[in-house]
Structures are given as C-alpha cells and as structure tokens.
Design an enzyme around this catalytic site. Structure first.
Site, short mmCIF file in Angstrom:
data_model
loop_
_atom_site.label_atom_id
_atom_site.label_comp_id
_atom_site.label_asym_id
_atom_site.label_seq_id
_atom_site.Cartn_x
_atom_site.Cartn_y
_atom_site.Cartn_z
N LYS A 214 1.09 -1.36 0.08
CA LYS A 214 0.19 0.02 -0.03
C LYS A 214 0.90 1.29 0.50
CE LYS A 214 -4.12 -1.83 1.02
NZ LYS A 214 -5.50 -2.43 2.23
N ARG A 249 -2.96 -10.69 4.89
CA ARG A 249 -3.87 -10.67 3.09
C ARG A 249 -2.56 -10.02 2.64
NH1 ARG A 249 -5.79 -6.92 -0.21
NH2 ARG A 249 -7.81 -7.59 -2.18
N1 LIG Z 1 -10.21 -7.16 3.98
C1 LIG Z 1 -9.44 -6.54 3.77
N2 LIG Z 1 -9.54 -6.70 2.49
C2 LIG Z 1 -9.21 -5.56 1.66
N3 LIG Z 1 -9.71 -5.49 -0.21
C3 LIG Z 1 -8.94 -4.57 -0.91
C4 LIG Z 1 -8.21 -3.88 -0.13
C5 LIG Z 1 -6.51 -3.77 -1.40
O1 LIG Z 1 -5.79 -4.24 -2.08
P1 LIG Z 1 -5.48 -4.68 -3.39
O2 LIG Z 1 -7.00 -5.59 -3.78
O3 LIG Z 1 -4.81 -4.84 -3.04
O4 LIG Z 1 -5.63 -3.40 -4.08
P2 LIG Z 1 -7.37 -3.00 -5.10
O5 LIG Z 1 -8.21 -3.01 -4.39
O6 LIG Z 1 -7.32 -1.80 -6.26
O7 LIG Z 1 -7.71 -4.08 -6.04
N4 LIG Z 1 -7.60 -4.18 1.17
C6 LIG Z 1 -8.14 -4.93 1.29
C7 LIG Z 1 -7.27 -5.14 2.77
O8 LIG Z 1 -7.01 -4.01 3.53
N5 LIG Z 1 -8.32 -5.66 2.92
#
Ligand SMILES: Nc1nc2ncc(COP(=O)(O)OP(=O)(O)O)nc2c(=O)[nH]1
Length: 269
Positions: A214, A249
């Site tokens: 992040k 995660r």
């Molecule tokens: N429980 C949980 N779920 C999440 N889902 C998405 C993201 C965002 O990260 P990412 O999926 O890599 O990116 P994007 O939302 O752009 O797909 N962060 C979290 C988190 O911190 N906790």
C-alpha cells in the site's frame, strides 16, 4: 477461521485497475495459474476480488463483478479442490454465487454496510466473515480523513459491526476483524493502527492485516512502484504478528510466509 498458526491470504485481483496488479489476472486461466503459484508458495487461502477498492475507484456493476469472479473461483477449485477461497465483495449476490462455486470465506470491506442481505447470507452459509473498517467509500475516503482518536474509533466501529453480525446470526467463531489499512487513513493513522493493533486484537476476534504494497509503505521507503513494496509489506506482517494479528492478506506470499515462519519460531514458546 482461526487455525493453529498465522494464515496467509494470497491476493488475486481479477480487475483491470487494482492499484498494484490491475489487469494482470483478468483472464481466468492466468488467474488460476497465479493462484496455483500462491498456493505452492504457502498461501492458506486465495482472496479473490472483482472490483478495485483503491482510493478514487468507481464501483463495477454486479454483473461485471460476477462475470470476473465466479469463473476464476471455478478454475482454481477445478485444479485445487481443497484450496481455501475467500471472496472480496460487499455484494450479497456476488458472495452467494462465489459460495455456490466453492468459496468458503466472505471478505466484506464494508463490514456488512454495503448490502443489507449480506449478514443473513453469511449466517445461513455458516462461513467465516471478515469485517473491515473503511471511512466512507473508496471514491472519497482519502480526501482528508480525520479522526479524534483513530485507534479508538476503528476499534469501536469493528466492535459494533461484530455485534451486528452476531445479532444477525453469524457465529462469533466465524468473525474476523480488519482495521482497513489505507481505507480512509493518512500515513499517521495507518502507523497508529499498526502501533496499537493490540487494541483491536483485544476485542477477542482474529485480526486480519491488509497492508500489502500500500501507498503509505511507499511514502516511508520511497518505493514508487507498488509491486516493489515487498520488504515494507514484510515489515508490517512481522510487526502485526508480534501485536497479535493472525491473518495476513498479501500479494507476495513467499516473502511474507518466510518472514512469518521466523517470527513464529522466535515467539512460539
Ligand atoms: N479485508 C481486506 N480486504 C481488502 N481488499 C482490498 C484491499 C485493497 O488492496 P488490493 O486488493 O491489492 O487493491 P485493489 O483494491 O485496488 O484491488 N485491501 C483490503 C484490506 O486491507 N483488507
């Protein structure tokens, strides 16, 4: 949800616009191959999302989310029938289809606020549920987020949402909480939540940390490219583990798995 030791969720974003890996795994076969790689590296589950929740992102339609997520779940479970699959969605319809396709965990970044049907669906399914804190919604959450006391407010929010889930019939044993790193938080807010993670662990539910790659990590390390923020992520995994988080995660499974193995060896008494 709580197994013997820490558990790693390998992130699989089936989106064109996720902040660090958007577009990499839109094709179900490519997605299934990536999932297989993460399972081989030691992921305990694969967290599949069909809608980016990065700051400033727009929702996708229910149809589009279903079209992205369900074929990938099927492809993964066809190759790895025992794989644990989590679906990252706030829509009950997507969660329902994902559970029917074999997903076993619902990861709801809105903590049941995005769809009033979700609580009953999860209660009926009897599946684990991750409740995450987010300030507002992805489109606007990073526009000057403010708290009087971010740790207290996030903790109290998660406690209320856990109560709401349990009152709706979700088994308390199936609830996990997540401070929502990067979801309506400044750098200082994220650091305060990491430093005081015990306050959330103290609520008595497993805590999931989702700091992987992040932006705040790039602010600290100067690592511009999200894909390169592996070492900063590993640092948060070890810090989070030492403060009681047990679910992580992550995009980079091997690096975090090995770091956790060392942390476990040190602290396992
Ligand atoms: N429980 C949980 N779920 C999440 N889902 C998405 C993201 C965002 O990260 P990412 O999926 O890599 O990116 P994007 O939302 O752009 O797909 N962060 C979290 C988190 O911190 N906790």
């Amino acid at each position: 949800m709580q197994g013997p030791g820490p558990a790693l969720f390998g992130i699989l974003n089936v989106t064109p616009d996720s902040f660090s890996d958007g577009g990499d795994f839109l094709d179900p076969e490519a997605a299934a191959r990536h999932a297989a790689g993460m399972l081989e590296e030691g992921a305990d589950a694969i967290d599949i999302g069909g809608e980016s929740t990065r700051p400033g992102s727009d929702p996708v339609t229910e149809e589009e989310e279903l079209r992205r997520v369900v074929p990938v779940i099927r492809a993964i479970l066809q190759a790895h029938p025992d794989a644990g699959v989590s679906v990252d969605t706030y829509r009950a319809s997507t969660a329902e289809a994902a559970l029917e396709a074999g997903a076993r965990i619902v990861n709801d970044v809105t903590a049941l606020r995005g769809d009033r049907r979700m609580a009953a669906l999860v209660a009926d399914a009897g599946c684990p549920l991750i409740l995450m804190h987010m300030l507002g919604e992805p489109k606007t959450m990073q526009k000057e987020p403010r708290y009087d006391d971010v740790v207290r407010e996030v903790r109290d929010f998660l406690a209320r949402r856990a109560d709401h889930a349990i009152a709706a019939g979700v088994d308390a044993e199936n609830v996990a909480l997540d401070p929502g790193i990067g979801f309506g938080k400044t750098l200082e807010h994220n650091l305060a939540l990491l430093r005081n993670l015990e306050a959330i662990v103290g609520l008595g539910f497993p805590v999931l940390l989702g700091a992987s790659r992040k932006r705040f990590l790039g602010r600290i390390t100067g690592t511009e490219e999200a894909k390169d923020r592996v070492f900063g992520t590993v640092a948060t995994t070890v810090l989070g583990y030492e403060r009681g988080a047990t679910l992580f995660r992550v995009h980079d499974v091997r690096a975090n798995r090995e770091a956790l193995a060392v942390a476990e060896a040190v602290w396992r008494v």
